[in-house]
Design an enzyme around this catalytic site. Structure first.
Site, PDB file in Angstrom:
ATOM      1  N   ASP A  36     -10.124   0.545  11.748  1.00 16.59           N
ATOM      2  CA  ASP A  36     -11.356   0.999  12.406  1.00 16.59           C
ATOM      3  C   ASP A  36     -12.023   2.151  11.659  1.00 16.59           C
ATOM      4  O   ASP A  36     -11.354   2.995  11.057  1.00 16.59           O
ATOM      5  CB  ASP A  36     -11.064   1.453  13.843  1.00 16.59           C
ATOM      6  CG  ASP A  36     -12.317   1.407  14.706  1.00 16.59           C
ATOM      7  OD1 ASP A  36     -12.695   0.305  15.144  1.00 16.59           O
ATOM      8  OD2 ASP A  36     -12.945   2.472  14.926  1.00 16.59           O
ATOM      9  N   GLY A  37     -13.347   2.200  11.736  1.00 15.36           N
ATOM     10  CA  GLY A  37     -14.087   3.309  11.137  1.00 15.36           C
ATOM     11  C   GLY A  37     -13.752   4.642  11.783  1.00 15.36           C
ATOM     12  O   GLY A  37     -13.809   5.681  11.134  1.00 15.36           O
ATOM     13  N   HIS A  38     -13.419   4.623  13.049  1.00 14.55           N
ATOM     14  CA  HIS A  38     -13.037   5.856  13.753  1.00 14.55           C
ATOM     15  C   HIS A  38     -11.599   5.719  14.225  1.00 14.55           C
ATOM     16  O   HIS A  38     -11.302   4.981  15.148  1.00 14.55           O
ATOM     17  CB  HIS A  38     -13.972   6.108  14.940  1.00 14.55           C
ATOM     18  CG  HIS A  38     -13.915   7.524  15.452  1.00 14.55           C
ATOM     19  ND1 HIS A  38     -12.723   8.199  15.653  1.00 14.55           N
ATOM     20  CD2 HIS A  38     -14.912   8.393  15.795  1.00 14.55           C
ATOM     21  CE1 HIS A  38     -12.992   9.416  16.107  1.00 14.55           C
ATOM     22  NE2 HIS A  38     -14.296   9.565  16.190  1.00 14.55           N
ATOM     23  N   HIS A  43     -16.662   1.016  16.275  1.00 10.91           N
ATOM     24  CA  HIS A  43     -15.676   1.637  17.169  1.00 10.91           C
ATOM     25  C   HIS A  43     -14.964   0.684  18.125  1.00 10.91           C
ATOM     26  O   HIS A  43     -14.494   1.119  19.178  1.00 10.91           O
ATOM     27  CB  HIS A  43     -16.345   2.743  18.021  1.00 10.91           C
ATOM     28  CG  HIS A  43     -16.918   3.875  17.255  1.00 10.91           C
ATOM     29  ND1 HIS A  43     -17.972   3.756  16.386  1.00 10.91           N
ATOM     30  CD2 HIS A  43     -16.599   5.204  17.233  1.00 10.91           C
ATOM     31  CE1 HIS A  43     -18.282   4.932  15.883  1.00 10.91           C
ATOM     32  NE2 HIS A  43     -17.458   5.818  16.354  1.00 10.91           N
ATOM     33  N   GLU A  83     -20.897  15.413  10.394  1.00  6.73           N
ATOM     34  CA  GLU A  83     -19.986  16.115  11.319  1.00  6.73           C
ATOM     35  C   GLU A  83     -18.660  16.340  10.605  1.00  6.73           C
ATOM     36  O   GLU A  83     -17.581  16.036  11.136  1.00  6.73           O
ATOM     37  CB  GLU A  83     -19.789  15.291  12.590  1.00  6.73           C
ATOM     38  CG  GLU A  83     -21.114  14.821  13.194  1.00  6.73           C
ATOM     39  CD  GLU A  83     -20.965  13.974  14.455  1.00  6.73           C
ATOM     40  OE1 GLU A  83     -21.717  14.232  15.411  1.00  6.73           O
ATOM     41  OE2 GLU A  83     -20.120  13.069  14.496  1.00  6.73           O
ATOM     42  N   CYS A 107     -18.910  12.602  24.009  1.00  7.23           N
ATOM     43  CA  CYS A 107     -17.479  12.567  23.705  1.00  7.23           C
ATOM     44  C   CYS A 107     -16.758  13.833  24.135  1.00  7.23           C
ATOM     45  O   CYS A 107     -15.617  13.785  24.574  1.00  7.23           O
ATOM     46  CB  CYS A 107     -17.255  12.317  22.213  1.00  7.23           C
ATOM     47  SG  CYS A 107     -18.083  13.486  21.137  1.00  7.23           S
ATOM     48  N   CYS A 108     -17.414  14.992  23.989  1.00 11.40           N
ATOM     49  CA  CYS A 108     -16.682  16.242  24.161  1.00 11.40           C
ATOM     50  C   CYS A 108     -16.308  16.562  25.610  1.00 11.40           C
ATOM     51  O   CYS A 108     -15.160  16.929  25.865  1.00 11.40           O
ATOM     52  CB  CYS A 108     -17.453  17.399  23.534  1.00 11.40           C
ATOM     53  SG  CYS A 108     -17.664  17.211  21.742  1.00 11.40           S
ATOM     54  N   CYS A 135     -14.590  18.391  20.093  1.00 15.68           N
ATOM     55  CA  CYS A 135     -13.623  17.290  19.961  1.00 15.68           C
ATOM     56  C   CYS A 135     -12.748  17.454  18.720  1.00 15.68           C
ATOM     57  O   CYS A 135     -11.602  16.992  18.724  1.00 15.68           O
ATOM     58  CB  CYS A 135     -14.344  15.947  19.852  1.00 15.68           C
ATOM     59  SG  CYS A 135     -14.973  15.357  21.414  1.00 15.68           S
ATOM     60  N   GLU A 169     -17.174  20.905  15.962  1.00 10.43           N
ATOM     61  CA  GLU A 169     -17.257  20.124  17.196  1.00 10.43           C
ATOM     62  C   GLU A 169     -16.057  20.396  18.105  1.00 10.43           C
ATOM     63  O   GLU A 169     -14.921  20.467  17.645  1.00 10.43           O
ATOM     64  CB  GLU A 169     -17.324  18.636  16.821  1.00 10.43           C
ATOM     65  CG  GLU A 169     -17.551  17.724  18.005  1.00 10.43           C
ATOM     66  CD  GLU A 169     -17.625  16.247  17.617  1.00 10.43           C
ATOM     67  OE1 GLU A 169     -17.894  15.951  16.434  1.00 10.43           O
ATOM     68  OE2 GLU A 169     -17.414  15.402  18.512  1.00 10.43           O
ATOM     69  N   HIS A 173     -15.707  13.034   8.316  1.00  7.37           N
ATOM     70  CA  HIS A 173     -15.882  13.308   9.744  1.00  7.37           C
ATOM     71  C   HIS A 173     -14.629  13.973  10.322  1.00  7.37           C
ATOM     72  O   HIS A 173     -13.551  13.397  10.333  1.00  7.37           O
ATOM     73  CB  HIS A 173     -16.161  11.965  10.423  1.00  7.37           C
ATOM     74  CG  HIS A 173     -16.570  12.065  11.854  1.00  7.37           C
ATOM     75  ND1 HIS A 173     -15.660  12.142  12.882  1.00  7.37           N
ATOM     76  CD2 HIS A 173     -17.796  12.071  12.440  1.00  7.37           C
ATOM     77  CE1 HIS A 173     -16.310  12.190  14.042  1.00  7.37           C
ATOM     78  NE2 HIS A 173     -17.612  12.159  13.796  1.00  7.37           N
TER      79      HIS A 173
END
Lengths: 657, 657
Positions: free
Chosen positions: B191-193, B141, B322, B419-420, B340, B338, B270
């Protein structure tokens, strides 16, 4: 042999007295003899290419000093050898086979060499952790393994008359009786996985040594006492788990150790352990005439079969702890429903039936046997289900590994934890044992499986020759063999799936009024040699619905015919099994299909399918309801599912009222 | 600023132009200002007793050389500070607050000190593994954290005019642009996210530096190219996972890296990453006038909203990864859903709406906002849902840890992976941004949230003052402020939940024939100062059904009124929520209840309940169907669930046709 509950328990009929010859079941028994037992022997010896390594036989050789090497496999790997030996013994009892007997004898010689001076026998602790013997009863199955080997010893002795393994296990049992108990220097413990309780009763019956019965009762009654033996033991061990190496909190209900067994109100925790425990409790209750223990058995029986059992006779609805969940929580897709748990349920039912001949026990026994147990094995005897879901969507299973990693859409060849395959083998090899029992002068036929049995009834010898059309037809016929005219009652079970039955004796129809007791038609007469009894059970295809509290089955229906529960498979119905809607009034057609799984009856119906073409793209709508279109639906017996590759399957389908 | 898709994208309206004053939403915005942002600052500084440690602020202090100590928390802990700063910036934009601004300025000073000589900024790698910078884009990240800080920087600059954080992040972005790319010595990665993609477009818009837009497009288009960057990177790293330390196989769909983004046909992996990615793709498509990229956005939009979205606007139906599951697999009880992910769906919908003003985007935006987002936070702003199931049985959740360990029946105070909560804060603090947009001379009102906005329309300044009864009534009123008579179209959304609407201009009812386009009533006229427009949306309580392929909702119905999805809770209906059966013709009564969650409309109905008293004990029966008994059922808005302790809840209940 102790005072029976109600002072008149039935006499169990040994598998040795029964020779099965049945169009349906002989296939399975031959399969066990010709394929399963030989294959499993190869697997236990690590000679099956592509299968998971077992290590079970080599562990014994290492412990016996016959081979160098390291212990391999689960801490309870010994039990696979024991269950295999037990199955082999049942096969030998039915038909001597010198090659098989020689293999078994050699294995028993190795087991003898692996036994320690003091009688102790367990290859994991002997090879790997000799200093840790009896330090982790909670997790490490020492007494469980002992119990399985005791069962094998009794079976082998009864089959062959050879005492070697029986003597080995008596020595071990004597040693265990010294170690465990409330006396000075003894350990007040019991095993994390019940099994020795029922095995000790078998040892007691085989030897007449009441010490084994007392020890069994001790283990039964010690379980769940406070302060907790498992908690204390775990603390002594430093609190770490054998399995994870991490600190563990003992989950007492998992081990049925949260309360003394007589106080437990619902079946909780690991399902196999629950039913093995209950089988042992029923044994002790029967031998000791212990009413409160029998009441505890009945209470947990009722809880299981009225609140926690799948229609297939499967139990244990959670993968978490391979365990019972809360009442009525019976998810079809994430079910654990272990094959071994249904086998254990059969053990328990069988024992209850001896104490209290009532068809409700035999109904469940039959349900588990004809559905989950034989679904657990492929038609070729070489692959197995550990987990028996009632609904499978391969795409969802494969994507959602978290919820479904225990569910396999096709049978697997062997398992690292290989408890189920040898359990199926030993059950099928001893199937004769479950067909009959005798109580006083009543001869009960619990199951309709063809073959011959010789019984001792009130001093006389009675032979019965049964032929049965089950599970395809409800026509059963008995021929009586007696030396002289003999009075006894023949009690024939009226299964829960049959609404009407007729019985003819020597061609004359009986008026059944007043003859039915506890679910059995009881025919009392002076029987002559050659008398014939014909039972005809109505066996329509039936719709079955679930208790309203089983929320996943609301609005759904399952089909059953005779003891067989049916399912819809993708191979017959195409993908989207959940789109099938069966009208409540659709006629159910039964037809024999010789091509699948050795031949079986299909059920077909003019059904409906959700028609989403007109619904449009929207996921959610207020202005539309779902339309249906006609489509033929096909159902096959659940036991035969997953024999045509990977596909969707469901036992419960939507019903249109 | 680049060529827009269709060459006429709408102009986004900044939250700075909108001041919300609304009986429903002002509560939440005040809560964010008065409770959530202050509370989260304490949490980020590890000063909340009983909450999970964050470490986020101290990580920056350590990286800045201001404090000794070890890095603490997730590898992406920096992003919590970034999201907090972004939320604080939105609050400051609405109302200056010197105390809050001072805290933010001081944090920004620390961030400046934590930045490395070359512009690099990431406290995990700076403190813990300086030698491993840019070695694990797959899992760690780095660019995700950078993206969040860029968003904060732009927001803080726009709120306060202060450039410090903007300059810091431009330096970092410049450095990232040197590191990544196809040029010599550059790394062809991403990036992975996803997150930096949309953030770079914000940075581009704030600075006018097109390098940032190009870099964003590079990351968008590089994703999913073969050979896989993630696979190669993982191999270079020795194949071990950052998280488990174990060998890992890169699950490319989890990262949306299985195919180039333009070729992806279904939302996979995800869920948060998918929608953040799509928001960035839509930004790039718009700025570059890239039709094929916009088509890819539309394709995945359609897949999500027509096959993979809960009625609550939640997405991501599997805890496993997720992630999105397969089409129509929307379990209510094991849902991940989720918070988010719904926030990300709002980001994506908002961008689609700018490019193509069509009510279908705003309908989804509103659905996610009024249901999942505000359900994610308790009424006191101190506890949060990470996971938003549509059905909860606490007893089953607690027993079946394997399937339900992600599901919490009550909101939690803080999360190790937090995160949320800050995501909710930044969304609500910038809520004004989502209400309006302007495209040419059309002023769109997407949401019905009271407040004032000043817009620039074709050179003129137009003020709108909206008052709204939503979500309790469908009555909305606008007053127009103009300096002089001004021509423009006012476009009012006709929500998917309203079957009829009426519009009055200065008291005169409009004939809407021909005025509706793409889900908006467009009122074109020469507006005078003080003109009033009244919109009245019919808002009956409605029954909603699911697409026939959503198998868990077959035979079930949900209630919705206006944008609010309803649920039945144990607190109102007693235990056994799944026993409620709602007749298709039962009248739905709406009544205001001031006592719960700040006041809300309940829906009550003369419903039925499964009556199992007469069913008896049997789990399975052929000779009975389920009876029903009358019982009043009560439903409350889903967003207000779990404010009365732990209990059962369900959005979907059985329907009697």
């Amino acid at each position: 042999m102790g005072q029976a509950v109600e002072n008149e328990s039935a006499t169990p009929v040994s598998h040795k007295q029964v020779s099965i010859s049945d169009p349906f079941w002989s296939y399975y028994i031959d399969l066990v003899r010709d394929v399963v037992v030989p294959y499993q022997w190869e697997a236990l010896n690590d000679r099956v290419e592509g299968a998971e390594k077992s290590g079970a036989v080599s562990n014994f050789k290492i412990a016996a000093g016959l081979q160098q090497g390291d212990y391999y496999g689960m801490v309870f790997q010994d039990s696979d050898v024991a269950k295999w030996l037990e199955a082999a013994a049942y096969l030998l009892a039915a038909r001597r086979d010198s090659a098989l007997e020689q293999i078994a004898d050699e294995m028993i010689d190795i087991i003898g060499l692996a036994q320690q001076e003091d009688g102790y026998l367990n290859t994991f602790y002997t090879v790997k952790e000799p200093e840790n013997r009896w330090t982790n009863l909670t997790e490490c199955h020492e007494l469980y393994c002992a119990g399985h080997m005791m069962e094998a010893a009794v079976a082998y002795y009864e089959a062959t008359g050879k005492r070697k393994l029986l003597d080995i296990m008596c020595r071990f049992a004597d040693y265990i009786a010294e170690v465990f108990g409330d006396g000075p220097g003894q350990m007040p413990g019991y095993d994390g996985h019940q099994e020795i309780e029922l095995a000790l009763v078998k040892l007691y019956r085989a030897t007449g040594n009441s010490k084994y019965l007392e020890l069994s009762q001790y283990f039964v009654d010690e379980r769940g006492q406070q302060p907790s033996f498992f908690e204390a033991e775990t603390e002594r061990r430093g609190g770490l788990s054998h399995w994870s190496g991490m600190p563990m909190k003992v989950d007492l209900p998992y081990f049925q150790a949260h309360l003394p067994v007589r106080e437990q109100l619902t079946a909780a925790g690991h399902a196999v352990r629950v039913v093995y425990m209950l089988a042992g409790m029923a044994d002790v209750a029967r031998e000791k005439g212990d009413h409160t223990l029998f009441d505890a058995c009945k209470r947990l029986w009722d809880n299981i079969v009225t609140k926690q059992m799948y229609i297939t006779g499967a139990i244990g609805s959670m993968a978490q702890g391979e365990a019972f969940s809360v009442d009525y929580d019976l998810p079809n897709d994430t079910a654990y429903a272990e094959t071994c748990a249904s086998i254990g349920l059969i053990f328990f039912a069988h024992r209850m039936l001896q104490i209290e001949p009532d068809s409700r026990y035999a109904d469940v026994l039959e349900r588990a046997l004809y559905n989950t147990v034989i679904a657990g094995m492929s038609r070729d005897g070489k692959s197995f289900f550990y987990v028996n879901p009632l609904e499978v969507s391969p795409a969802v299973c494969e994507g959602n590994n978290k919820n479904y990693n225990h569910v396999k859409p096709v049978r697997q060849e062997w398992f690292g934890c290989a408890c189920c395959p040898p359990n199926i083998a030993r059950l099928l090899a001893s199937l004769g044992e479950y067909v009959y029992s005798v109580k006083g002068t009543v001869v009960y036929s619990h199951l309709y499986i063809g073959g011959k049995v010789d019984l001792s009834v009130g001093g006389a010898t009675v032979g019965l020759s049964q032929s049965s059309g089950m599970p395809w037809s409800g026509d059963v016929r008995y021929e009586i063999s007696v030396d002289r005219e003999t009075s006894f009652e023949l009690a024939l079970r009226l299964p829960d799936w049959s609404e009407s039955a007729s019985v003819r004796v020597n061609g004359e129809t009986l008026d059944l009024t007043g003859l039915v007791k506890d679910g059995y038609v009881r025919i009392e007469r002076e029987w002559s040699n050659g008398d014939a009894v014909e039972l005809s059970l109505e066996m329509p295809a039936r719709r079955v619905r679930s208790h309203p509290l089983v929320k996943v089955n609301a609005g759904k229906v399952a089909l059953q015919r005779g003891p067989l529960v049916y399912c819809a498979e993708e191979a017959d119905n195409g993908a989207g099994i959940e789109q099938i809607v069966l009208p409540a009034k659709a006629e159910l057609h039964v037809s024999f299909d010789a091509s699948l799984a050795g031949g079986l009856n299909r059920i077909t119906a003019d059904a409906l399918r959700l028609d989403y073409a007109e619904w449009g793209q929207s996921l959610y709508r207020s202005d539309a309801s779902v339309r249906l279109k006609p489509e033929r639906a096909t159902f096959i017996p659940y036991y035969a599912w997953a024999n045509r590759g990977k596909g969707e399957m469901a036992v419960w389908v939507k019903e249109q009222p």
